[in-house]
Design a protein around this motif. Structure first.
Motif, short mmCIF file in Angstrom:
data_model
loop_
_atom_site.label_atom_id
_atom_site.label_comp_id
_atom_site.label_asym_id
_atom_site.label_seq_id
_atom_site.Cartn_x
_atom_site.Cartn_y
_atom_site.Cartn_z
N ASP A 36 48.48 38.45 52.34
CA ASP A 36 49.16 38.09 53.36
C ASP A 36 49.43 39.62 53.99
OD1 ASP A 36 51.02 36.60 55.48
OD2 ASP A 36 52.60 37.66 54.57
N TYR A 37 49.10 39.67 55.68
CA TYR A 37 49.41 40.93 56.10
C TYR A 37 51.02 41.46 56.30
CZ TYR A 37 50.04 43.91 60.26
OH TYR A 37 49.94 44.85 61.29
N GLU A 38 51.80 40.46 56.59
CA GLU A 38 53.14 40.79 56.64
C GLU A 38 53.93 41.29 55.31
OE1 GLU A 38 54.84 41.51 59.14
OE2 GLU A 38 53.43 40.54 60.73
N SER A 39 53.36 40.52 54.20
CA SER A 39 53.72 40.76 52.96
C SER A 39 53.36 42.04 52.65
CB SER A 39 53.45 39.78 51.98
OG SER A 39 53.84 38.24 52.37
N VAL A 40 52.14 42.48 52.79
CA VAL A 40 51.74 43.61 52.35
C VAL A 40 52.49 44.93 53.08
CG1 VAL A 40 49.60 45.30 52.49
CG2 VAL A 40 49.36 42.88 51.85
N LEU A 41 52.65 44.93 54.39
CA LEU A 41 53.37 45.65 55.22
C LEU A 41 54.97 45.86 54.60
CD1 LEU A 41 52.81 44.97 58.84
CD2 LEU A 41 51.34 46.50 57.43
N LYS A 42 55.51 44.91 54.05
CA LYS A 42 56.70 45.15 53.53
C LYS A 42 56.92 45.70 52.14
CE LYS A 42 58.67 41.20 56.02
NZ LYS A 42 59.49 39.52 56.14
N ILE A 43 55.64 45.63 51.36
CA ILE A 43 55.72 46.37 50.09
C ILE A 43 54.71 47.52 49.92
CG2 ILE A 43 56.19 43.92 48.85
CD1 ILE A 43 53.09 43.93 48.35
N LYS A 44 53.85 47.91 50.83
CA LYS A 44 53.21 48.94 50.44
C LYS A 44 53.84 50.40 50.18
CE LYS A 44 52.32 50.32 55.44
NZ LYS A 44 51.25 50.71 56.67
N ASP A 45 54.87 50.43 50.83
CA ASP A 45 55.50 51.80 50.65
C ASP A 45 56.38 51.80 49.46
OD1 ASP A 45 54.50 52.86 53.19
OD2 ASP A 45 56.38 52.14 54.14
N LYS A 46 56.68 50.87 48.98
CA LYS A 46 57.42 50.91 47.58
C LYS A 46 56.48 50.46 46.59
CE LYS A 46 60.42 47.89 48.54
NZ LYS A 46 61.70 46.88 48.78
N THR A 47 55.17 50.42 46.65
CA THR A 47 54.12 50.20 45.69
C THR A 47 53.34 51.16 45.44
OG1 THR A 47 54.02 47.89 46.51
CG2 THR A 47 52.10 48.71 45.09
N ASN A 48 53.09 51.49 43.94
CA ASN A 48 52.64 52.75 43.43
C ASN A 48 51.04 52.63 43.72
OD1 ASN A 48 55.04 53.93 42.86
ND2 ASN A 48 54.64 53.32 40.69
N HIS A 49 50.22 51.35 43.11
CA HIS A 49 49.06 51.09 43.19
C HIS A 49 48.58 49.90 43.37
CE1 HIS A 49 45.31 53.61 42.16
NE2 HIS A 49 44.85 52.45 41.98
N PHE A 50 47.44 49.47 43.96
CA PHE A 50 46.85 47.95 44.13
C PHE A 50 45.74 48.08 43.30
CE2 PHE A 50 49.54 48.99 47.52
CZ PHE A 50 50.18 48.14 48.24
N TYR A 51 45.51 46.93 42.80
CA TYR A 51 44.14 46.64 41.83
C TYR A 51 43.47 45.44 42.42
CZ TYR A 51 46.22 49.81 38.70
OH TYR A 51 46.47 50.93 38.05
N VAL A 52 42.38 45.35 42.91
CA VAL A 52 41.68 44.36 43.62
C VAL A 52 40.19 44.44 43.37
CG1 VAL A 52 43.26 44.70 45.67
CG2 VAL A 52 41.04 45.88 45.69
N PRO A 53 39.65 43.07 43.53
CA PRO A 53 38.25 42.80 43.43
C PRO A 53 37.66 43.81 44.44
CG PRO A 53 39.50 40.74 43.52
CD PRO A 53 40.32 41.81 44.03
N LEU A 54 36.06 43.82 44.24
CA LEU A 54 35.40 44.73 45.47
C LEU A 54 35.40 44.31 46.91
CD1 LEU A 54 32.07 45.04 43.27
CD2 LEU A 54 33.59 46.62 43.35
N GLY A 55 35.61 44.91 47.68
CA GLY A 55 35.73 44.86 49.06
C GLY A 55 37.25 44.56 49.57
N ILE A 56 37.90 44.05 48.92
CA ILE A 56 39.53 43.99 49.31
C ILE A 56 40.09 45.11 49.82
CG2 ILE A 56 41.83 43.11 48.89
CD1 ILE A 56 39.78 40.93 48.48
#
Length: 368
Positions: free
Chosen positions: A169-189
């Motif tokens: 979810d776009y809005e959720s990502v915006l709210k957590i991105k600055d307090k998140t150290n790292h993102f783990y995702v499948p290819l392409g995400i």
């Protein structure tokens, strides 16, 4: 005729302009990325594929008929009669926690996991609707969360399973991105995350069966049988997955979204047994049974992955199918009892101890 053609052309141009520039749709995989993804066994003919030849590509008329059926069919008990109240948890309880591995369910498929002193979010979807625009979806069943996003402490890692709106979810990502150290995702995400201004050095992309380390934790991107896409012209452009999360003492499986197939046994044989398996159970229909499990299959998949206990997820969040909202939990618990498989059924916000052998949860949905 000319006026009609002009109107149609205008609508087409407007649609593509909207989907290309409205930020919630995310990004588009570049030609350079596609060249890199060709190394993946899942990437063929310019898109990602399941091991089995599913899902079926629907024609425009079939897609229109499916949409019409969904939006015009009345489902008795399709939603709870009242808002699902979440158990509240204090932000200091999260920030200061140093105990055994535990999880907090935020509804649907979203979890907060605390393990080995780390705080991890899994498919953190805190939006009101599972759609790019509020007008395009029904409200979620729980208006409030155990803890508001703004009050979450620093997040060590975020794990996403795929790019559908009820998971990414776009809005959720915006709210957590600055307090998140790292993102783990499948290819392409990473394409979507970068479009939302997350630096590339904060993203790790993995193919099926690839793993990585997070300060003592092992994270493995494992198969699922599903599909991807956030708009009409980028279907199957990103990979979908399940996840294995292992510490020295705990072993957790998160199914993501998936139809029932042999990959569950493969995962169980390679990484099981699991202390807890979070298994998709909801938003199913015979018309799309290859990409979403029926509840009875969810229970069998729990056996396949060698889970000591399972928790049904992907229900009690949104109405995305034509079944009663309690149908998933009733059917999966019945089948699990036949298979002698333990099922835990916490409320939204209840603490879930990963290795707790005591199941004290109630059939809370019966009250609603």
């Amino acid at each position: 005729m000319i006026i009609a053609l002009i109107i149609i052309a205008f609508l087409i141009v407007t649609f593509f302009a909207f989907t290309n520039f409205y930020p919630s749709f995310g990004g588009d995989v570049s030609k350079q990325q596609k060249l890199i993804y060709q190394k993946s066994e899942q990437f063929k003919n310019g898109k990602f594929n399941n091991t089995n030849p599913v899902p079926k590509d629907l024609s425009f008329s079939e897609t229109a008929q499916l949409a019409y059926t969904f939006f015009t069919t009345t489902v008795p008990n399709g939603r709870p009669k009242a808002d699902l109240k979440a158990n509240k948890i204090d932000s200091t309880n999260i920030a200061d926690y140093q105990g055994d591995a535990r999880m907090i369910w935020f509804g649907h498929s979203s979890f907060l996991l605390q393990i080995d002193g780390k705080t991890i979010l899994i498919d953190p979807m805190f939006g009101k609707v599972a759609a790019p625009l509020p007008l395009l979806g029904g409200n979620r069943f729980n208006e409030e969360f155990p803890l508001e996003i703004e009050k979450l402490p620093n997040i060590d890692a975020v794990i996403f399973s795929h790019d559908h709106y009820d998971h990414l979810d776009y809005e959720s990502v915006l709210k957590i991105k600055d307090k998140t150290n790292h993102f783990y995702v499948p290819l392409g995400i990473s394409t979507h995350l970068k479009a939302w201004d997350i630096p590339a050095n904060k993203i790790t992309e993995l193919d099926w069966w690839q793993g990585t380390q997070l300060e003592g934790l092992k994270l493995v991107c494992t198969p699922a049988q599903h599909f991807s896409g956030r708009k009409l012209n980028n279907s199957q452009s990103t990979l979908w997955s399940s996840w294995v999360i292992q510490s020295k003492t705990e072993n957790i499986y998160f199914s993501g979204d998936s139809g029932y197939a042999t990959h569950f046994k493969e995962i169980g044989e390679k990484y099981g047994p699991f202390d807890l398996a979070l298994m998709e159970c909801g938003q199913y229909n015979d018309m799309w049974s290859d990409i979403h499990m029926m509840p009875e299959e969810t229970a069998q998949a729990g056996i396949d992955v060698q889970a000591k206990k399972i928790m049904p997820i992907h229900w009690a969040g949104f109405k995305l199918a034509l079944h009663e909202w309690t149908d998933p939990i009733k059917r999966v618990t019945k089948k699990a009892e036949e298979l002698n498989l333990e099922v835990i059924t916490p409320r939204i916000g209840e603490e879930i101890m990963v290795k707790d052998a005591i199941n004290a949860y109630t059939n809370w949905w019966e009250e609603l």
